[in-house]
Structure formats: C-alpha cells, structure tokens
Design a protein around this motif. Structure first.
Motif: not given
Lengths: 437, 437
Positions: B225-227, B261-262, B321-323, B328-329
């Motif tokens: 994953s990449i956030y 991020h939203r 929503d945030d880091v 969590k995801h």
C-alpha cells in the motif's frame, strides 16, 4: 468466539505496538500493584483450586505446583513483574543501518512479533510472568491455563484486566481464556495469531505442534548427552555427569545418555561411581556391563533407551570408538537440546563443538547450564529446540522480530540499475552505535 | 524413498556443517567450472524442455522463464555462483560472548539451519543459485523443480552431483528430485527437514503451507500500500505511486492499493494522472470517482479489491480520514509485505513507521525497493512475510541460526545459586569484536 478473541488480540496489538517503553513499563507497574493489593483475594481463590485438586486426587506434585501461598512464591512472582519492567527495551533496536543512496537510508529495527498464544499447565504464577514478558516486548497475548487452576486464574485475570484498563495498554492486550474447546479453535486462527508458546509437558507440546499451522516455540524433548573423551579428566567427568543427571532430573537439560570412549573401558567405574553412590540406575550395553561390578543399579539397556528422556535417576551408558562416532550418535539420537564433551584435548573439543547440531554445545561443563537465568538473560520465555527463529533458552529477544525501514526523499526504483535506470546504489554501512531513529 | 532422500540430506549435513569456508567455496568453484564446461549439453537439454513446453501450449511467459539460452542468462547464472562464494562466511559468527564465571564462557555462534527443501517452478537457473546459497551457508538442500524443466534439471543435477563428488562437500548435500509424489512425502519428513522454501506462485506457497508441519519461509501474497498524507509533496506522490505500480507489476513489491488523505480530494487527479497516462486501471470508491473525470480507466471498486494482489496495471484507490485510519486500513488489509507513506511531516511519518506491522515500512520511497539486491544483501533467498525468523528480503542470514557454546573447566550447576550452591554468576559481557573461537 475464538476468532473474536484472536481478532481482539490483534486489534490490541496495533495499539500496543505504538507505545513507548515507559508506557509499557507503567502498565507493568499497575499490574504489579493491583496483584499486590489483591493478594488475599487471589490466595483465597487459589485455596479453592487446591482443595478441589486434593479432592480429585491429583498428584501431590501437581498440587504443589498449584500452590501460590507456599513460601515466598507470591512475592517472587510480584518481583518478577518489576524485574521484567527494568530490562532493556527489546523493541526499536537498530540492528542494521545502510545508506542505499544519498538521502535514502535503510534500517533494520526490532519489533514485536504480534499476537502470542500461551498455553500452560498448572503453575498460576505463569500468568504474571507472561503478562510481563508480553507487554514489555509489545506483544498481545492470549493465555490459556489448566482447568485445575481455574479459580486462581479467573481471579488473577480480573485483576490484570482491570489494572490494564487504567493504562495505555489496551485491556485486550492480555486475554485469559478457560475452556478446552477454545484452544482447538484458537490454534486455527493463523490469520491473527503469530506464535504459540506451550509451557508444560512434552505431551502438551507435541499435541499442539500437530494441531496448528501457527509456528510453535517450544521443546518436546530434552535428550541431552555427555561424551567422555579418551583425553578426559576422569574426576571432572564423574563430577559433571553427576551434576547433569542428579541436580534436577526432571529438567529438560538433565543428561540422559553417557558415551564413554572405548579406551577408557577399564576405568568405567571411575566415571560412574558417583552416579551409583547417588542411586542412579545405569542402563548399560553388554560391553559396558562387562566392565562394571554386579549391582541392582546396573541393568541391561533395552531398545529405545538411547532415544529416551528418562527425567528420573536413570541414564543410558555405552562405549563409543572415538569423537566422530560420538558426534554421529548424538546427532542421530539427541533431541537437539544440549550436549557436552569432557576432554582436555582442544582439537577434539573444537571438532565436537563444530559438528554437533544441537542448540547447546558444551566443553567441560554440565548440561544443566542450559537455562536463561544461568545465561544471564534476565528472564526466560522458555527453552526451544526449534531450528529457526530462536533456539535454546529464549529471552525477550525470542518475542521480537524486525522490520525494515526506508527513509527517503521520493526515490523510485525506475531510476536505478536493475529497475530500468542507470543510477547505482551506494550500499554503505552506517555505524549503528551512532543511530537513533 | 522420500524418507531416504531426507535422511541422506541429513547425513550430508553433518559433514557439511564441519567444513571450513574455504572448503565450501572450493565446492562452489567446482560446481561453477563444471556448469561452464557442460554449457552446451545443458542448453541442448533446455531446448528439449522448451520444445515440449511450446508443444504443450504452455504460456509464452512460462516458456520465456524456462529459456536458459536467452541473452547472457547462463553466464549470469554462472557468475552468481562465484558471487555467492565471495560473500562473507555466514557461519561461525560470534553474536554474543559472556563470561558466566571465571573460566566459564558463553558464546552465541551462527550455524546452518540444517536441511532445506526448496520447491521451485519453471526457472532452471534457480538450481545453480540455490546450490550456491545452500553450500555457502552449510545447509543441505533437496531441490524439486517443475516438470516442465525436467530435462534441464536432470542435466544440471548430474553435473552438480558429479562436481561435488570431487570436493569435500558430500554429493548428497544437494539432491535434485523430480516426481510430484515425492514432494508430498518430503513435506512429511519433519524429522529430517528443517525448513521449506517455495519459490513460485502464491498458489504454490499456500499449498505447501497447508501441507506440512515443517516451517515454511516465503510469502503467499504481496498486497502493498501507499498512503498519500495531507502533507505530501503531490508531485513526489504521483511519481512514487507510478513507479511502485508500473515498474514491474508482477513483482510482489508492486503497490496494489492507494490511500489518499481526504483533504486532498480535490487534488486526486494530480496524484493519479501519471497512472492514467500509463494506462493503469483505477478501481475506485464512489467518493474517489466523484473527484475524477470519466474514463474507461476508472472503474468502481468491488468487494475484495482492497484485499487483492492485482499483479497487473490495476490499483485500488480510496480516501482515508487521517494517518490513523490509513494505518488501521493497512494493518487490516495488507499482507504484511511493504507499505509506504508520502508526507513531508516527520511526526506523521514516525507514527506510520512505528504503527505499521509489515516487514517493510517506508517513508517517501517506492515499495519496489523491497528487494535483496537493492538492500545490498548480495544475494536473495526469497522474500518472507513470516512473522518469525526472517522477514522481508532474506539474504544468507535467513539460512542460518545460532548455537550456544559453553567453554568451561568442569563447572557444575550444583555449585551455583539456584542450583543448590552459593556461587554467584559474573555475567559479564565480552566485546565480541575481540573474540575468535
């Protein structure tokens, strides 16, 4: 039910993993204080278990193991929690640091394994011990005790969970479960549980290993050997063998087989004299028997005696041609726990130390030294005869693994050799003693 | 049959374990030379396999993987054997040294694991690679290749065994087996085999994990994953995501899910523009879709898209929503392989690096860096998503474990505190840099 328990443990782990050493230590302090304050309550529950055990005619050794009020057992248990808190933080240690390129650094950092399932038999003090070890190392733990300690267990579980609920460590980081059915189901939760640690009889460990895909840390057998070489100091040999056999015969590090170099045949009695004086029964081959006097303590070895964990005042004894045949015998017949050579010959000793495949290989020392306390590990998770991850006496480091961190500035593989680009990696090691992340 | 193979491997290991680095390297040199001399013979056998594969209508990518004559593949394979020989000896390294008492010293020394079972699919060059890694690390190996490479495999096996028979490494240290039946039986030989390493499809790894009690080193999935954080450099994000997805989509370290991020919703297109230009299909939630133009490359995400290893020009995209919710995801949906955060905010990055449970945790870098070559490991045994023993790209150190040596002068436990005596342990660490055993 089991799946929910395992999932809750996993969720708790994701919080626990982010806590600092101080936050984890504060939780241990809270557990310690709560157990100290509820000592009488817990001992009352414990008396109930003991009464039931006596009623049910359980063995006196089992009843003894159950007894939390004996001597200073309760206070030792409490002190153990504080001792674990005072150990160095096993999490977040940098064990490798390497500059991959300008502004692109790789670090290997120790991290908790995740969710542990601990299955133990009668000793209720294991609850405090494992709670401390798990929290200190940042792991969630699911604990399952034996049914004979149910009341003690329930009382302590309530105290631990209540204490944790006032700390940063999530309540579900330590879950205590009771029923036998749950265990079978928990052993199926390889999606959530990372490591099973059975603490109890060989039968328990073997059963668990056969019933789960989750890695198991433990030892099923401790068949330890001592080889007395032709160049041995016989007085030393006799003394070491005596200690290894009789200091605590029920221990997994007690010696079970004695191999004596054939050239010492005429001196066999010198080696085993102290054993006979201590009423140890020698299970000997015919050749060995022919060099010993008649005695009711000297009996013929039968099939399987050299693959047996006696756990009693019994030992199998044979001659062997040389160090090579001793090594071969041990690599085939030992359980990979701990083996010792007695010799004054360095070359022979080095050969033995190099060729034996067991987790402990000793030169001129008793196999009984195989123990976390004696190794100076501060505390012991258990002893492992596994060939991967952790072998021998396992301290806190058996409950951690590592993660690789990369800290970059937007680098992409496509720019580098091997990924389509032409940039070369630097791969320069950084001295880890200077690294703080 | 399988038991005999496993037992032979174990017997060979007991010899291999005692050899010096020089002796092991000489064997690698012999294998290298023999393969070089029989190149034409092996390539002829390889052509036969390719012809059969083409006749059997096997996929072109599989036929390509089979092909040993393509480009400089054979010579690269040969060089690889010498490269492994030139690596530092992974065996015999002292990683802990402690004085337990006067004349009673404890050492932790790296040692081979024992017997490896390597199961691989079509690539025949793995034979040379694994032979080199196993011998270098002092392990015996049983190799099982896919039936489509049978002729190549047989030819190479004969060369390797013949070459070894003139060295100190026992011939049976490397055994190559062919039939499918043998594998099932070998997976039962937990008495003799210490570690299984499958190299091939996820299906292969999963099948093996379900069918053996022996520990398995491997990864079944690579769901990376990449956030993209609110404080991300969007140009960097776009570039890193492009590389992670398209540099080699079939790699287990390719990114499969993108969390944005939203607060960046209105800038979604900036992040994914390069993906679209490269014909990557975005599997997006409804919210994400509403911030993107219509395109046949933008399709609605369906159930399971965020638990999927696409291994293709596809990626799942969602807002978060945030880091914390990103963490969590990822902890719930990733496969524990490698995850990256794109942010200029150090605090947010540190939180991510600390909380994510995967073997690779990156800050501002492409997930594609998760690779033994890029980490500078010299060679790669494979990539592991296990939680114990070895994680991430595994070099030679994944094939070794340790033993505890005690070197004493006849000490017995009965003399010490805890064993019945009064002597105290010293437990003084010795600087391992000064230790040579």
């Amino acid at each position: 039910m089991a799946e929910q328990i395992a999932k809750n443990a996993r969720d708790a782990f994701t919080v626990l993993k982010t806590l600092s050493n101080e936050e984890r230590n504060e939780a241990l302090k809270a557990v310690h204080d709560a157990l100290a304050q509820t000592k009488q309550e817990i001992l009352t529950a414990n008396k109930e278990d003991m009464a039931n055990a006596t009623k049910a005619n359980l063995s006196s050794s089992l009843v003894k193991r159950l007894d939390l009020s004996k001597g200073d057992k309760f206070d030792v248990m409490l002190q153990g929690v504080l001792d674990v808190a005072s150990l160095e933080d096993p999490v977040g240690k940098v064990t490798l640091a390497r500059q991959l390129d300008e502004g692109l650094d790789l670090y290997r950092v120790s991290a908790p394994v995740g969710v542990l399932l601990i299955i133990f038999e009668s000793r209720p003090e294991v609850i405090a011990n494992i709670t401390a070890l798990a929290i200190k190392s940042g792991n969630s733990a699911i604990l399952k005790g034996g049914k004979e300690s149910l009341h003690t267990f329930t009382a302590m579980a309530n105290v631990v969970n209540e204490a944790l609920s006032h700390t940063k460590v999530p309540r579900n980081a330590i879950q205590l479960i009771e029923s036998r059915e749950d265990v079978a189901q928990l052993l199926d939760q390889d999606q959530y549980i990372d490591l099973v640690i059975p603490r109890g009889s060989n039968q328990l460990v073997r059963n668990i290993k056969s019933n789960t895909k989750i890695p198991v840390l433990g030892h099923a057998d401790g068949i330890c050997s001592i080889y007395v070489d032709k160049d041995a100091d016989l007085q030393m040999a006799a003394k070491v063998v005596l200690d290894a056999k009789t200091n605590y015969p029920a221990g997994c590090n007690a010696v079970e087989q004695l191999l004596i170099h054939r050239s010492l045949a005429s001196k066999t009695l010198e080696v085993v004299q102290l054993l006979l004086e201590s009423n140890v029964t020698l299970h000997v081959t015919q050749q060995v028997a022919s060099h010993l006097p008649e005695s009711e303590l000297i009996v013929p070895a039968v099939d399987g005696d050299f693959d047996k964990e006696f756990l009693s005042f019994d030992i199998a004894v044979d001659f062997t041609d040389d160090v090579d045949s001793a090594i071969k015998h041990i690599n085939e017949h030992s359980s990979g726990h701990t083996e010792s050579i007695i010799t004054e010959n360095r070359e022979t000793a080095e050969k033995f130390l190099k060729a034996i495949d067991s987790s402990g290989v000793y030169w001129n020392a008793s196999t009984r030294f195989a123990d976390g306390f004696r190794y100076g590990f501060g505390t012991e998770v258990g002893i492992s005869t596994n060939k991967i991850h952790a072998r021998g006496p396992v301290g806190l480091e058996g409950l951690v693994i590592y993660q690789y961190q990369i800290r970059g500035h937007g680098q992409v593989v496509g720019d580098y050799l091997g990924g389509g680009g032409s940039r070369e990696f630097i791969h320069k090691d950084i001295d880890i003693r200077g690294v703080t992340l």
